[in-house]
Design an enzyme around this catalytic site. Sequence first.
Site, PDB file in Angstrom:
ATOM      1  N   GLY A  93      45.496 -11.392  29.794  1.00 45.37           N
ATOM      2  CA  GLY A  93      45.156 -11.243  28.380  1.00 45.37           C
ATOM      3  C   GLY A  93      45.277 -12.551  27.620  1.00 45.37           C
ATOM      4  N   SER A 139      40.984  -1.428  37.644  1.00 47.61           N
ATOM      5  CA  SER A 139      41.654  -2.077  38.770  1.00 47.61           C
ATOM      6  C   SER A 139      41.119  -1.537  40.081  1.00 47.61           C
ATOM      7  CB  SER A 139      43.157  -1.826  38.720  1.00 47.61           C
ATOM      8  OG  SER A 139      43.780  -2.300  39.898  1.00 47.61           O
ATOM      9  N   TYR A 191      50.233   4.393  39.203  1.00 46.32           N
ATOM     10  CA  TYR A 191      49.545   3.239  38.602  1.00 46.32           C
ATOM     11  C   TYR A 191      48.035   3.349  38.837  1.00 46.32           C
ATOM     12  CZ  TYR A 191      47.750  -1.488  37.990  1.00 46.32           C
ATOM     13  OH  TYR A 191      46.994  -2.578  37.602  1.00 46.32           O
TER      14      TYR A 191
HETATM   15  N1  LIG Z   1      47.083  -9.036  38.092  1.00 45.65           N
HETATM   16  C1  LIG Z   1      46.251  -8.346  38.855  1.00 45.65           C
HETATM   17  O1  LIG Z   1      46.033  -8.673  40.034  1.00 45.65           O
HETATM   18  C2  LIG Z   1      45.494  -7.176  38.295  1.00 45.65           C
HETATM   19  C3  LIG Z   1      44.592  -6.508  39.126  1.00 45.65           C
HETATM   20  C4  LIG Z   1      43.868  -5.444  38.605  1.00 45.65           C
HETATM   21  C5  LIG Z   1      44.046  -5.055  37.297  1.00 45.65           C
HETATM   22  N2  LIG Z   1      44.955  -5.705  36.501  1.00 45.65           N
HETATM   23  C6  LIG Z   1      45.101  -5.259  35.119  1.00 45.65           C
HETATM   24  O2  LIG Z   1      44.937  -6.389  34.267  1.00 45.65           O
HETATM   25  C7  LIG Z   1      45.721  -6.227  33.088  1.00 45.65           C
HETATM   26  C8  LIG Z   1      46.591  -7.453  32.858  1.00 45.65           C
HETATM   27  O3  LIG Z   1      47.382  -7.658  34.019  1.00 45.65           O
HETATM   28  P1  LIG Z   1      48.339  -8.934  34.149  1.00 45.65           P
HETATM   29  O4  LIG Z   1      48.485  -9.208  35.602  1.00 45.65           O
HETATM   30  O5  LIG Z   1      47.872 -10.013  33.248  1.00 45.65           O
HETATM   31  O6  LIG Z   1      49.715  -8.318  33.609  1.00 45.65           O
HETATM   32  P2  LIG Z   1      50.972  -9.038  32.923  1.00 45.65           P
HETATM   33  O7  LIG Z   1      50.958 -10.494  33.182  1.00 45.65           O
HETATM   34  O8  LIG Z   1      52.157  -8.243  33.341  1.00 45.65           O
HETATM   35  O9  LIG Z   1      50.712  -8.823  31.350  1.00 45.65           O
HETATM   36  C9  LIG Z   1      50.724  -7.512  30.856  1.00 45.65           C
HETATM   37  C10 LIG Z   1      50.544  -7.560  29.349  1.00 45.65           C
HETATM   38  O10 LIG Z   1      50.616  -6.203  28.861  1.00 45.65           O
HETATM   39  C11 LIG Z   1      51.553  -6.179  27.794  1.00 45.65           C
HETATM   40  N3  LIG Z   1      52.182  -4.868  27.614  1.00 45.65           N
HETATM   41  C12 LIG Z   1      52.965  -4.181  28.483  1.00 45.65           C
HETATM   42  N4  LIG Z   1      53.414  -3.052  27.914  1.00 45.65           N
HETATM   43  C13 LIG Z   1      52.899  -3.012  26.664  1.00 45.65           C
HETATM   44  C14 LIG Z   1      53.009  -2.101  25.582  1.00 45.65           C
HETATM   45  N5  LIG Z   1      53.760  -0.997  25.664  1.00 45.65           N
HETATM   46  N6  LIG Z   1      52.348  -2.358  24.443  1.00 45.65           N
HETATM   47  C15 LIG Z   1      51.597  -3.490  24.333  1.00 45.65           C
HETATM   48  N7  LIG Z   1      51.468  -4.404  25.307  1.00 45.65           N
HETATM   49  C16 LIG Z   1      52.122  -4.168  26.459  1.00 45.65           C
HETATM   50  C17 LIG Z   1      52.580  -7.225  28.178  1.00 45.65           C
HETATM   51  O11 LIG Z   1      53.366  -7.549  27.060  1.00 45.65           O
HETATM   52  P3  LIG Z   1      54.904  -8.084  27.247  1.00 45.65           P
HETATM   53  O12 LIG Z   1      54.777  -9.539  27.530  1.00 45.65           O
HETATM   54  O13 LIG Z   1      55.541  -7.766  25.941  1.00 45.65           O
HETATM   55  O14 LIG Z   1      55.500  -7.313  28.402  1.00 45.65           O
HETATM   56  C18 LIG Z   1      51.655  -8.344  28.643  1.00 45.65           C
HETATM   57  O15 LIG Z   1      51.127  -9.026  27.541  1.00 45.65           O
HETATM   58  C19 LIG Z   1      46.506  -4.923  33.288  1.00 45.65           C
HETATM   59  O16 LIG Z   1      45.820  -3.875  32.629  1.00 45.65           O
HETATM   60  C20 LIG Z   1      46.474  -4.709  34.795  1.00 45.65           C
HETATM   61  O17 LIG Z   1      46.564  -3.334  35.118  1.00 45.65           O
HETATM   62  C21 LIG Z   1      45.677  -6.769  36.973  1.00 45.65           C
END
Ligand SMILES: NC(=O)c1ccc[n+]([C@@H]2O[C@H](COP(=O)([O-])OP(=O)(O)OC[C@H]3O[C@@H](n4cnc5c(N)ncnc54)[C@H](OP(=O)(O)O)[C@@H]3O)[C@@H](O)[C@H]2O)c1
Length: 313
Positions: free
Chosen positions: A41, A164, A189
């Site tokens: 994000g 995902s 998940y």
């Molecule tokens: N990384 C991968 O390989 C992958 C693969 C497929 C899909 N995705 C999807 O891509 C998206 C981003 O993943 P990412 O790897 O960038 O995750 P990340 O680094 O863990 O970041 C997650 C973000 O979501 C926020 N968040 C969590 N709980 C929240 C809440 N209750 N209200 C508002 N914001 C909240 C977190 O805020 P805080 O900093 O406050 O915790 C953080 O900004 C997710 O939807 C994930 O399912 C990721």
Amino acid sequence: MPSAASSEAPSEASTAPWDVHRLPRADGKTFLVTGGNAGIGYFVAEQLAGTGATVVLGSRDADKADAAATSIRSRVPDARVRHIRLDLADLASLKASAEALRSDRLDAVVHNAGVKFDQPDRRETGDGHEAMFGINHLGHFALTHWLAPLLAAAPEGRVVTTGSFAATSERLDLDDLESTRDYRPDRTYGRSKLAQMLFGFELDRRLRTGGSTVRSVVTHPGGALDSLTPPRPPLHAPTTGERLRGLPAGILVQGKEAAAWPAVRAVLDPSVTGGQLWAPRIFGLRGPPGSGPSAVIWRTRRSRPACGRRAAT
Ligand SMILES: NC(=O)c1ccc[n+]([C@@H]2O[C@H](COP(=O)([O-])OP(=O)(O)OC[C@H]3O[C@@H](n4cnc5c(N)ncnc54)[C@H](OP(=O)(O)O)[C@@H]3O)[C@@H](O)[C@H]2O)c1
């Protein structure tokens, strides 16, 4: 709805001229990125800020959002970036989050924020929902409701939902959507992401039926590792050792800067139509975004009728 192109036959050819490093200008537009303070994000927000648009970081933590905004401003001269408080676990708070935008229109929202728990214990939000389903799906579902008038006020509003690969091997249990029985974190998940993707596709169908100008697009970021992600201190500062250990995985997956590309394209590219799924072009795991018939698209679509049949019984 002006975007009359079919969602069932996306074309690889439409992706050819897109350059992830030369984005079109979007001056005067406003985009909201949930979870814009970290991870994928953050990079969605950074890249969108470079187009001249106003980018709003939806974050539950003001200090993290401030750090992200400072990082964006250090890399994007004259970036227009601000923060609203957003906690997707607290459904009653989301109306106030939408009002905090203080805007009469919203050109796009990127439903990016998400949680994935590995612990065997089932967790609930304060509202009493299973936490992954509640935050990833229900929170974004409710937020869309409150943002709908602002999106409709934009010439061509967009709802971009982050799916995902984890969704593709799951089926929803419509009798137990919140995994009260036989909770398994990976499965729950995957189901939460499947619920998000189905929501994104169904939203587009209903928007079309209602003659709306708003489009709903689903994206998949691919496989995204912090160790392959360029540093953005103090938000993200991997050690040299962490980066070196991550290098072999770069054959298959990518960093979070590249993982932002499908969502950024879904927001900006005029050729993107509602109901499409945009994902990395190389096995749906890495590379520039495409909407062709990759495995992730085929498998996700295959799961849709299965859910529908269940619902009808
Ligand atoms: N990384 C991968 O390989 C992958 C693969 C497929 C899909 N995705 C999807 O891509 C998206 C981003 O993943 P990412 O790897 O960038 O995750 P990340 O680094 O863990 O970041 C997650 C973000 O979501 C926020 N968040 C969590 N709980 C929240 C809440 N209750 N209200 C508002 N914001 C909240 C977190 O805020 P805080 O900093 O406050 O915790 C953080 O900004 C997710 O939807 C994930 O399912 C990721």
